[in-house]
Design an enzyme around this catalytic site. Structure first.
Site, PDB file in Angstrom:
ATOM      1  N   ASP A 132     -55.518-112.533  57.533  1.00 40.48           N
ATOM      2  CA  ASP A 132     -55.496-111.670  55.899  1.00 40.48           C
ATOM      3  C   ASP A 132     -56.557-111.199  55.584  1.00 40.48           C
ATOM      4  OD1 ASP A 132     -53.234-110.536  54.064  1.00 40.48           O
ATOM      5  OD2 ASP A 132     -55.095-111.424  53.133  1.00 40.48           O
TER       6      ASP A 132
ATOM      7  N   ASP B  48     -91.527-111.691  29.829  1.00 46.41           N
ATOM      8  CA  ASP B  48     -91.366-112.877  29.682  1.00 46.41           C
ATOM      9  C   ASP B  48     -92.926-113.988  29.201  1.00 46.41           C
ATOM     10  OD1 ASP B  48     -91.339-115.830  31.352  1.00 46.41           O
ATOM     11  OD2 ASP B  48     -90.358-115.013  33.273  1.00 46.41           O
TER      12      ASP B  48
ATOM     13  N   GLY C 116     -94.015-112.233  25.769  1.00 44.08           N
ATOM     14  CA  GLY C 116     -93.342-112.766  24.944  1.00 44.08           C
ATOM     15  C   GLY C 116     -92.027-114.619  24.669  1.00 44.08           C
ATOM     16  N   ASP C 117     -91.829-115.301  24.451  1.00 46.72           N
ATOM     17  CA  ASP C 117     -91.143-115.988  23.798  1.00 46.72           C
ATOM     18  C   ASP C 117     -90.093-115.288  23.334  1.00 46.72           C
ATOM     19  OD1 ASP C 117     -89.689-118.050  23.167  1.00 46.72           O
ATOM     20  OD2 ASP C 117     -91.329-119.211  23.068  1.00 46.72           O
ATOM     21  N   PHE C 118     -88.930-115.527  24.058  1.00 49.62           N
ATOM     22  CA  PHE C 118     -87.368-114.645  23.724  1.00 49.62           C
ATOM     23  C   PHE C 118     -86.847-115.320  23.256  1.00 49.62           C
ATOM     24  CE2 PHE C 118     -86.449-116.636  28.493  1.00 49.62           C
ATOM     25  CZ  PHE C 118     -85.485-117.134  27.566  1.00 49.62           C
TER      26      PHE C 118
ATOM     27  N   ARG D 253     -80.187-116.113  35.412  1.00 51.02           N
ATOM     28  CA  ARG D 253     -80.211-117.596  35.961  1.00 51.02           C
ATOM     29  C   ARG D 253     -81.358-118.283  34.438  1.00 51.02           C
ATOM     30  NH1 ARG D 253     -81.354-115.705  41.934  1.00 51.02           N
ATOM     31  NH2 ARG D 253     -79.352-117.135  42.547  1.00 51.02           N
TER      32      ARG D 253
END
Length: 609
Positions: free
Chosen positions: A88, A468, A494-496, A511
């Site tokens: 199939d 990042d 930067g820091d998210f 990820r």
């Protein structure tokens, strides 16, 4: 791969192809296989949503087709065929399974979905060995699947309708036939071309060799199926049903042949007690750590770099270049040959194509950084696995959460590992959905920008920001093509969790979420929801842990990683969907990439109530 020896084994077997497909018939006939054609009557009504992956649906459909034909032929004249082959083929895009179109409008819908995109073609194959056991039909089922990636060119409406009006799409999965006019739609193919036509001949040949020339008596495992599909009528099997080879001429030692039948008879009389199946898979699992360490060591010593630049080389020559003993180097090289990473000839050792592409340190798709990361970091964590299980995952890291950016060396090693992984999957992530409506994107935790470059390449109107940590972005220059980013791409430190997020129409989390606990995931998605305007989107790419026991094997990579992960947790695809919907993202589309290794979701920010 020569099929001739296997054809010799099948010479006196009654082989049946449970398919009316002229393409499958042609592929197998040209390979020299002699068989009858008995089209299956199995109604393809399986619930696609109940399967963990598209290939599982194709394999089950192929199995049921073959079992239906085997049962019908046996019940008609109480004579089972020796071998029944079922197949199939499906096309998948954006997580949707496309089979044969029902009309021209359906064909247009399918081809529009494929237009300008990559998609996967899966063929599931079932090889059923049949024999009579008392008054019952006994079957052994061997199954496999093959995946091929195909990309369509960007096609005009006129060209699509011209192709549809030719009539060719109507009896083909996905609405096109690559071997005929449909070939003009295709930009490239990665994998087995015949798989797209309808039958993976190469994989089929290899499977037959496994079955008829196994390494040991019990090394090949087969799944036993006691249930046979119900059949209403058994007339009109095939125009050529009686034209097969003599089914009584069994094959010594072959599946379902004289030796197998004799063993069954002896067991039934209590004369012979067969030993349990040889646990080859289990023994391979027990020794698996040795293979990993051999690979890690070869990478660390730059064996694959040496053999990429100069080959073939003798063991003594390789030893001289890596400053190692001749004896030890020879044993390591032989181990790599056994692992399929090197080839050995009279002239010496050389890389396989996979080794040169992925294990040499300088390749575009090199995984050398990932191997080094596992050798220097992950290996040590797994040596403390018992401590992690008893005391919790933090104990494996010495009781503290490791920050991958704690030193320049550690940061660079982490970035090389992530860059290698991202390069493998970035194009598939970028093309899984049509993102052309977005003119700007922000890749949170985008590291080296591998995904950003693919987004910029695929969507020339899109400007992409990589956001990042400063310690990470300090090193990104050495990962850029030509040593600098393209004009479409910018890097913002930067820091998210703390800093203001760059403005964008599309936010990408590739990820990222798996590495954080629920409270911080909700905090991050809440920030995105507040920043994202109505009509904007969020694209999530994650390995998932499916709670369905039937999909447990497909969760292996994620499940193993969780054993020593100090924070975060595994989540199912349904959980990620719920998270997006809880934070105001609607119309969530789902797709799979990299052979199902990544689960992709695209949600659209709804207007506030």
């Amino acid at each position: 791969m020569a099929l001739s020896p296997v054809i010799g084994k099948l010479l006196h077997k009654r082989v049946v192809l449970a398919s009316a497909s002229p393409r499958r018939r042609e592929i197998l006939s040209q390979a020299g296989l002699r068989f009858e054609v008995v089209p299956s009557r199995f109604k393809e009504t399986l619930d696609k949503a109940s399967f963990p992956a598209p290939y599982a649906y194709a394999m089950e459909t192929a199995k049921q087709k073959a079992l239906e034909v085997a049962a019908r032929m046996y019940q008609k004249d109480l004579r089972a065929p020796d071998v029944v082959i079922g197949a199939d083929t499906i096309v998948t895009v954006g997580g949707l399974i496309l089979e044969k179109p029902v009309d021209k409008q359906d064909a247009y819908r399918m081809l529009s979905m494929l237009n300008g995109k990559e998609h996967s073609v899966f063929t599931g194959v079932a090889i059923i060995h049949c024999c009579s056991k008392g008054s019952q039909l006994d079957t052994d089922v061997c199954q496999f699947h093959e995946e091929t990636t195909v990309r369509f060119s960007r096609l005009s409406e006129e060209l699509l309708w011209e192709y549809i009006d030719s009539g060719e799409p109507m009896d083909k999965a996905g609405g096109y036939g690559i071997q005929a006019l449909g070939g003009m739609l295709v930009e490239y193919v990665r994998g087995d071309f015949l798989n797209v036509v309808g039958f993976p001949l190469n994989h089929f040949c290899k499977k037959l060799v496994e079955l008829y020339y196994p390494p040991g008596r019990h090394d090949v495992r087969r799944v036993k199926h006691d249930s046979i599909p119900a059949v209403d009528t058994f007339e009109d099997l095939s125009d050529v049903e009686g034209g097969g080879s003599d089914p009584a001429g069994g094959i010594e030692g072959g599946p379902g042949g004289q030796a197998a039948a004799g063993t069954r008879g002896a067991e039934a009389n209590g004369a012979v007690e067969s030993p349990p199946p040889f646990p080859a898979d289990l023994l391979g699992l027990i020794d698996g750590f040795k293979a990993s360490k051999a690979l890690f060591t070869a990478c660390k010593l730059k064996v694959f770099d040496v053999l990429k630049d100069e080959a073939p080389l003798k063991a003594a020559e390789v030893a001289g270049r890596i400053d190692a003993s001749v004896c030890g180097t020879g044993r390591l090289l032989d181990a790599c040959v056994a692992l399929g990473l090197l080839e050995k000839t009279d002239g010496g050792y050389r890389n396989t194509e996979v080794a040169s592409r992925h294990l040499a340190s300088d390749g575009e798709y090199s995984l050398h950084g990932l191997v080094t990361r596992h050798d220097d970091h992950t290996w040590e964590l797994f040596t403390r696995l018992e401590v992690a299980v008893r005391q919790g995952p933090n104990a494996a890291a010495g009781g503290k959460v490791e920050d991958p950016a704690q030193s320049q060396q550690t940061t660079l090693q982490f970035m090389r590992a992530m860059h290698g992984l991202s390069k493998l999957t970035a194009r598939r992530v970028a093309t899984a959905f049509d993102l052309s409506r977005f003119t700007s994107a922000c890749d949170l935790g985008g590291c080296t920008g591998a995904l950003a470059h693919e987004l910029a390449h695929e969507y020339p109107r899109m400007r992409v920001t990589v956001f990042d940590l400063p310690d990470v972005l300090e090193h990104v220059a050495c990962f850029q093509p030509g040593g600098r980013p393209s004009e479409q791409i910018s890097f913002v430190p930067g820091d998210f969790f703390k800093d203001s997020l760059p403005e964008a129409e599309l936010y990408v989390l590739s990820r990222i979420l798996h590495d954080w606990p629920d409270d911080q995931v909700h905090a991050l998605l809440g920030r995105l929801s507040g920043r994202c305007k109505p009509g904007g989107g969020v694209l999530v790419a994650e390995e998932t842990v499916d709670e369905d026991p039937a999909a447990a094997r497909s969760n292996l990579a994620a499940a193993l990683s969780l054993l020593v992960r100090p924070r975060g947790r595994g989540r199912s695809g349904a959980e990620y969907r719920d998270l997006l919907e809880q934070h105001g993202f609607r119309d969530v589309q789902v797709a799979a990439a990299a052979g199902g290794a990544l689960h992709l979701l695209l949600g659209t920010r709804a207007s506030p109530p």
